[in-house]
Design a protein around this motif. Structure first.
Motif, PDB file in Angstrom:
ATOM      1  N   PRO A  12       0.804  -1.228   0.000  1.00  0.00           N
ATOM      2  CA  PRO A  12       0.000   0.000   0.000  1.00  0.00           C
ATOM      3  C   PRO A  12       0.838   1.279   0.000  1.00  0.00           C
ATOM      4  O   PRO A  12       0.429   2.296  -0.568  1.00  0.00           O
ATOM      5  CB  PRO A  12      -0.856  -0.100   1.260  1.00  0.00           C
ATOM      6  N   LEU A  13       2.035   1.236   0.600  1.00  0.00           N
ATOM      7  CA  LEU A  13       2.881   2.424   0.584  1.00  0.00           C
ATOM      8  C   LEU A  13       3.376   2.732  -0.824  1.00  0.00           C
ATOM      9  O   LEU A  13       3.585   3.898  -1.167  1.00  0.00           O
ATOM     10  CB  LEU A  13       4.061   2.268   1.548  1.00  0.00           C
ATOM     11  N   CYS A  14       3.557   1.700  -1.644  1.00  0.00           N
ATOM     12  CA  CYS A  14       3.913   1.947  -3.050  1.00  0.00           C
ATOM     13  C   CYS A  14       2.778   2.654  -3.783  1.00  0.00           C
ATOM     14  O   CYS A  14       3.022   3.541  -4.615  1.00  0.00           O
ATOM     15  CB  CYS A  14       4.251   0.633  -3.754  1.00  0.00           C
ATOM     16  N   ILE A  15       1.530   2.283  -3.466  1.00  0.00           N
ATOM     17  CA  ILE A  15       0.384   2.961  -4.069  1.00  0.00           C
ATOM     18  C   ILE A  15       0.353   4.426  -3.625  1.00  0.00           C
ATOM     19  O   ILE A  15       0.143   5.334  -4.433  1.00  0.00           O
ATOM     20  CB  ILE A  15      -0.938   2.254  -3.682  1.00  0.00           C
ATOM     21  N   ALA A  16       0.580   4.641  -2.328  1.00  0.00           N
ATOM     22  CA  ALA A  16       0.627   6.019  -1.823  1.00  0.00           C
ATOM     23  C   ALA A  16       1.781   6.780  -2.468  1.00  0.00           C
ATOM     24  O   ALA A  16       1.629   7.954  -2.842  1.00  0.00           O
ATOM     25  CB  ALA A  16       0.770   6.014  -0.304  1.00  0.00           C
ATOM     26  N   GLY A  17       2.943   6.120  -2.607  1.00  0.00           N
ATOM     27  CA  GLY A  17       4.103   6.752  -3.236  1.00  0.00           C
ATOM     28  C   GLY A  17       3.832   7.132  -4.671  1.00  0.00           C
ATOM     29  O   GLY A  17       4.238   8.218  -5.136  1.00  0.00           O
ATOM     30  N   TYR A  18       3.136   6.269  -5.392  1.00  0.00           N
ATOM     31  CA  TYR A  18       2.731   6.576  -6.769  1.00  0.00           C
ATOM     32  C   TYR A  18       1.918   7.864  -6.788  1.00  0.00           C
ATOM     33  O   TYR A  18       2.162   8.767  -7.596  1.00  0.00           O
ATOM     34  CB  TYR A  18       1.929   5.395  -7.321  1.00  0.00           C
ATOM     35  N   LEU A  46       5.264  -1.648  -8.893  1.00  0.00           N
ATOM     36  CA  LEU A  46       5.800  -2.429  -7.776  1.00  0.00           C
ATOM     37  C   LEU A  46       4.706  -2.730  -6.755  1.00  0.00           C
ATOM     38  O   LEU A  46       4.615  -3.852  -6.232  1.00  0.00           O
ATOM     39  CB  LEU A  46       6.961  -1.685  -7.122  1.00  0.00           C
ATOM     40  N   GLY A  47       3.859  -1.735  -6.479  1.00  0.00           N
ATOM     41  CA  GLY A  47       2.751  -1.961  -5.539  1.00  0.00           C
ATOM     42  C   GLY A  47       1.836  -3.069  -6.005  1.00  0.00           C
ATOM     43  O   GLY A  47       1.453  -3.947  -5.221  1.00  0.00           O
ATOM     44  N   MET A  48       1.495  -3.073  -7.288  1.00  0.00           N
ATOM     45  CA  MET A  48       0.610  -4.121  -7.818  1.00  0.00           C
ATOM     46  C   MET A  48       1.267  -5.503  -7.731  1.00  0.00           C
ATOM     47  O   MET A  48       0.623  -6.483  -7.365  1.00  0.00           O
ATOM     48  CB  MET A  48       0.237  -3.814  -9.267  1.00  0.00           C
ATOM     49  N   VAL A  49       2.560  -5.574  -8.055  1.00  0.00           N
ATOM     50  CA  VAL A  49       3.277  -6.853  -7.971  1.00  0.00           C
ATOM     51  C   VAL A  49       3.313  -7.340  -6.520  1.00  0.00           C
ATOM     52  O   VAL A  49       3.088  -8.525  -6.234  1.00  0.00           O
ATOM     53  CB  VAL A  49       4.700  -6.725  -8.556  1.00  0.00           C
ATOM     54  N   LEU A  50       3.567  -6.432  -5.584  1.00  0.00           N
ATOM     55  CA  LEU A  50       3.631  -6.815  -4.166  1.00  0.00           C
ATOM     56  C   LEU A  50       2.273  -7.236  -3.621  1.00  0.00           C
ATOM     57  O   LEU A  50       2.203  -8.000  -2.647  1.00  0.00           O
ATOM     58  CB  LEU A  50       4.195  -5.659  -3.331  1.00  0.00           C
ATOM     59  N   PHE A  51       1.191  -6.751  -4.233  1.00  0.00           N
ATOM     60  CA  PHE A  51      -0.132  -7.148  -3.755  1.00  0.00           C
ATOM     61  C   PHE A  51      -0.453  -8.614  -4.091  1.00  0.00           C
ATOM     62  O   PHE A  51      -1.348  -9.194  -3.480  1.00  0.00           O
ATOM     63  CB  PHE A  51      -1.225  -6.233  -4.300  1.00  0.00           C
ATOM     64  N   ILE A  52       0.256  -9.204  -5.036  1.00  0.00           N
ATOM     65  CA  ILE A  52      -0.001 -10.622  -5.341  1.00  0.00           C
ATOM     66  C   ILE A  52       0.244 -11.483  -4.106  1.00  0.00           C
ATOM     67  O   ILE A  52      -0.659 -12.211  -3.674  1.00  0.00           O
ATOM     68  CB  ILE A  52       0.830 -11.089  -6.557  1.00  0.00           C
ATOM     69  N   PRO A  53       1.436 -11.435  -3.466  1.00  0.00           N
ATOM     70  CA  PRO A  53       1.599 -12.233  -2.249  1.00  0.00           C
ATOM     71  C   PRO A  53       0.727 -11.770  -1.091  1.00  0.00           C
ATOM     72  O   PRO A  53       0.332 -12.581  -0.244  1.00  0.00           O
ATOM     73  CB  PRO A  53       3.091 -12.117  -1.918  1.00  0.00           C
ATOM     74  N   VAL A  54       0.389 -10.468  -1.037  1.00  0.00           N
ATOM     75  CA  VAL A  54      -0.505  -9.995   0.023  1.00  0.00           C
ATOM     76  C   VAL A  54      -1.864 -10.687  -0.104  1.00  0.00           C
ATOM     77  O   VAL A  54      -2.400 -11.224   0.871  1.00  0.00           O
ATOM     78  CB  VAL A  54      -0.668  -8.451  -0.031  1.00  0.00           C
ATOM     79  N   VAL A  55      -2.415 -10.692  -1.318  1.00  0.00           N
ATOM     80  CA  VAL A  55      -3.722 -11.316  -1.546  1.00  0.00           C
ATOM     81  C   VAL A  55      -3.663 -12.813  -1.241  1.00  0.00           C
ATOM     82  O   VAL A  55      -4.556 -13.363  -0.585  1.00  0.00           O
ATOM     83  CB  VAL A  55      -4.184 -11.061  -3.007  1.00  0.00           C
TER      84      VAL A  55
END
Length: 195
Positions: A12-18, A46-55
């Protein structure tokens, strides 16, 4: 099992950073193509890629069911579509000499039949819808507090209203999912998970 803190914070911080970089880039009226555009979109990608393991980690907290598996499948499809969108936007900006050229390349791609709904308007929304449904399922099992789904939904709706709210969207996603973090992470930020 709790979600690894690094993943939970980073995605989520990558989304905020975007959103923050996008706002800074637009402040001078010359956003894209250029370093600010590329940096913002790389953060988003990067945020979208990192959300894969989060989900995937969030789904492991739920018992197997059609609801869980269907939600995870749709969420991952949405993530995949969004990753294609970010990759295309980054590529067009790298190839373009100016904003008009970037728009032309982007329009050539999005004018291909099916591309706009697949990668821009319909499928990417499945990520956000799926994330909301996952938080509802987790809250029903008392793995998240009752306020997590509405907070997440509010954050997502803000960015749907205007991309200028993306920093708030990232923050809302982080706070909504924070109770799923490892207990030692919550202790370090002065919070604790009441389950």
């Amino acid at each position: 099992m709790k979600l690894p803190g690094l993943l939970l914070f980073s995605a989520p911080l990558c989304i905020a950073g975007y959103g923050v970089i996008r706002l800074a880039g637009r402040a001078d009226g010359h956003y894209g193509p250029g370093p600010d555009w590329q940096a913002a979109h790389l953060f988003g990608l990067l945020g979208m890629v990192l959300f894969i393991p989060v989900v995937l980690n969030l789904s492991r907290e739920l018992p197997p069911s059609r609801w869980r598996d269907g939600t995870v499948g749709l969420t991952l499809i949405g993530l995949g579509a969004t990753i294609v969108q970010f990759t295309a936007d980054i590529s067009f900006a790298a190839l373009a000499e100016n904003k008009a050229d970037m728009s032309r390349l982007s329009n050539q791609f999005s004018d291909i039949p099916g591309v706009r709904p697949l990668f821009y308007t319909v499928l990417p929304q499945l990520f956000f819808l799926g994330l909301v449904v996952l938080t509802v399922l987790l809250a029903r099992r008392k793995l998240l507090p009752w306020w997590s789904p509405p907070l997440l939904l509010a954050g997502i709706l803000l960015s749907a209203f205007s991309l200028d709210f993306l920093p708030l969207t990232g923050a809302a996603i982080l706070v909504a999912l924070l109770p799923m973090a490892e207990p030692n992470v919550l202790g370090r930020v002065g919070l604790r998970a009441d389950r």
